[in-house]
Scaffold this motif. Structure first.
Motif, PDB file in Angstrom:
ATOM      1  N   ARG A 151       5.074  11.165   4.801  1.00  0.00           N
ATOM      2  CA  ARG A 151       5.306  12.590   4.588  1.00  0.00           C
ATOM      3  C   ARG A 151       6.786  12.944   4.713  1.00  0.00           C
ATOM      4  O   ARG A 151       7.193  13.770   5.538  1.00  0.00           O
ATOM      5  CB  ARG A 151       4.453  13.420   5.560  1.00  0.00           C
ATOM      6  N   ARG A 152       7.594  12.298   3.848  1.00  0.00           N
ATOM      7  CA  ARG A 152       9.025  12.558   3.909  1.00  0.00           C
ATOM      8  C   ARG A 152       9.671  12.183   2.580  1.00  0.00           C
ATOM      9  O   ARG A 152       9.066  11.523   1.727  1.00  0.00           O
ATOM     10  CB  ARG A 152       9.669  11.748   5.035  1.00  0.00           C
ATOM     11  N   MET A 153      10.947  12.606   2.415  1.00  0.00           N
ATOM     12  CA  MET A 153      11.773  12.221   1.273  1.00  0.00           C
ATOM     13  C   MET A 153      12.915  11.354   1.792  1.00  0.00           C
ATOM     14  O   MET A 153      13.575  11.721   2.778  1.00  0.00           O
ATOM     15  CB  MET A 153      12.334  13.457   0.585  1.00  0.00           C
ATOM     16  N   LEU A 208       5.902  19.100  -3.770  1.00  0.00           N
ATOM     17  CA  LEU A 208       6.254  17.753  -4.237  1.00  0.00           C
ATOM     18  C   LEU A 208       5.011  16.895  -4.442  1.00  0.00           C
ATOM     19  O   LEU A 208       4.914  16.147  -5.414  1.00  0.00           O
ATOM     20  CB  LEU A 208       7.214  17.097  -3.246  1.00  0.00           C
ATOM     21  N   CYS A 209       4.063  16.997  -3.515  1.00  0.00           N
ATOM     22  CA  CYS A 209       2.818  16.241  -3.662  1.00  0.00           C
ATOM     23  C   CYS A 209       2.050  16.686  -4.895  1.00  0.00           C
ATOM     24  O   CYS A 209       1.477  15.860  -5.625  1.00  0.00           O
ATOM     25  CB  CYS A 209       1.947  16.402  -2.421  1.00  0.00           C
ATOM     26  N   ASP A 221       7.672   9.743  -0.027  1.00  0.00           N
ATOM     27  CA  ASP A 221       6.783   8.815   0.672  1.00  0.00           C
ATOM     28  C   ASP A 221       5.671   9.650   1.292  1.00  0.00           C
ATOM     29  O   ASP A 221       5.819  10.224   2.364  1.00  0.00           O
ATOM     30  CB  ASP A 221       7.575   8.058   1.746  1.00  0.00           C
ATOM     31  N   ARG A 222       4.531   9.722   0.589  1.00  0.00           N
ATOM     32  CA  ARG A 222       3.447  10.584   1.065  1.00  0.00           C
ATOM     33  C   ARG A 222       2.779  10.013   2.317  1.00  0.00           C
ATOM     34  O   ARG A 222       2.215  10.758   3.116  1.00  0.00           O
ATOM     35  CB  ARG A 222       2.421  10.786  -0.055  1.00  0.00           C
ATOM     36  N   LYS A 267       0.824  -1.196   0.000  1.00  0.00           N
ATOM     37  CA  LYS A 267       0.000   0.000   0.000  1.00  0.00           C
ATOM     38  C   LYS A 267       0.862   1.251   0.000  1.00  0.00           C
ATOM     39  O   LYS A 267       0.529   2.255  -0.635  1.00  0.00           O
ATOM     40  CB  LYS A 267      -0.925   0.003   1.219  1.00  0.00           C
ATOM     41  N   ALA A 268       1.989   1.211   0.710  1.00  0.00           N
ATOM     42  CA  ALA A 268       2.867   2.373   0.776  1.00  0.00           C
ATOM     43  C   ALA A 268       3.383   2.735  -0.603  1.00  0.00           C
ATOM     44  O   ALA A 268       3.600   3.907  -0.908  1.00  0.00           O
ATOM     45  CB  ALA A 268       4.036   2.108   1.732  1.00  0.00           C
TER      46      ALA A 268
END
Length: 249
Positions: free
Chosen positions: A154-156, A174-175, A150-151, A136-137
């Motif tokens: 909430r990070r890169m 970014l989103c 990685d929404r 799912k991720a």
């Protein structure tokens, strides 16, 4: 029990600090007074705040120097307080990583709206125990060069596990790109998609934020391959995704 967001108010003017403290406290926030950079550092050493309201002109240490220190190790949202509405102040602050600005004398309702806005955009890292299943991720992941957005968390992050420090405004951008791959997006559209009211910022805000993002994610920031500038037809930007980590051309 709901914990009130903690707002640090960094200003050498005690009257203004008290005014902002009283107002924000009345709106349900935990307002924390700081008379300068040193007291803000002490606050971060004990319990970092959720947002910083930062005066740019202070006698002992300039607000821009405090902002540089903040951005060297924190993604906490920062709202600048500028004594004038001069574009130069806003531009330098945004280039250094501030999320927003309010001109003095501050309209309290405007300041409250901006605090709420930057807190909504703030990246929050979810502990691994509460992470979604891997399959799912993957639906919430997009590659920006070597960095994976990685929404869900909430990070890169890069393939080695290093995390890239980004601000809430940068995360919102970014989103917006990740949800519109290969699409040319105008500045106004990017402001809207990233959760910022186009009427609340000046016209170079998006350009400055993308310039800052490119310095973080592009192999060659001056010759971008991930977020491309599109000329003509009003101008805009285009995100060119990859299927995995892309370390160069």
């Amino acid at each position: 029990m709901t914990v009130s967001p903690r707002i640090a108010i960094v200003d050498d003017d005690p009257l203004l600090r008290d005014l902002l403290m009283d107002y924000l406290s009345g709106q349900g926030y935990a307002a924390l007074p700081c008379d300068g950079g040193n007291s803000l550092r002490a606050l971060f050493a004990s319990s970092p705040p959720d947002c910083v309201i930062l005066d740019l002109v202070m006698p002992e240490e300039a607000g821009l120097d405090v902002l540089r220190w903040l951005r060297a190790g924190s993604d906490v949202p920062v709202i600048m307080l500028t004594g004038t509405d001069a574009p130069a102040d806003r531009i330098v602050g945004l280039e250094l990583g501030a999320d927003d600005y309010v001109a003095k004398p501050a309209d309290l309702r405007e300041l409250l709206a901006r605090v709420r806005s930057v807190l909504r955009r703030r990246p929050v890292v979810i502990p691994p125990a509460s992470a979604a299943p891997a399959a799912k991720a993957q639906d919430n992941e997009s590659w920006f060069g070597r960095w994976r957005l990685d929404r869900a968390r909430r990070r890169m992050v890069d393939p080695t596990g290093d995390i890239l420090l980004i601000t809430g405004a940068e995360f919102g951008l970014l989103c917006a790109f990740a949800e519109h791959p290969n699409v040319i997006l105008s500045r106004d559209k990017l402001l809207m998609l990233s959760g910022t009211d186009p009427g609340e910022v000046f016209d170079r805000a998006i350009d400055l934020r993308i310039t800052r993002l490119r310095k973080k994610i592009e192999p060659v920031p001056g010759d971008p391959a991930v977020i491309r500038t599109v000329r003509g037809h009003g101008g805009g930007y285009q995100y060119l995704p990859s299927n995995g980590p892309n370390y160069g051309r």
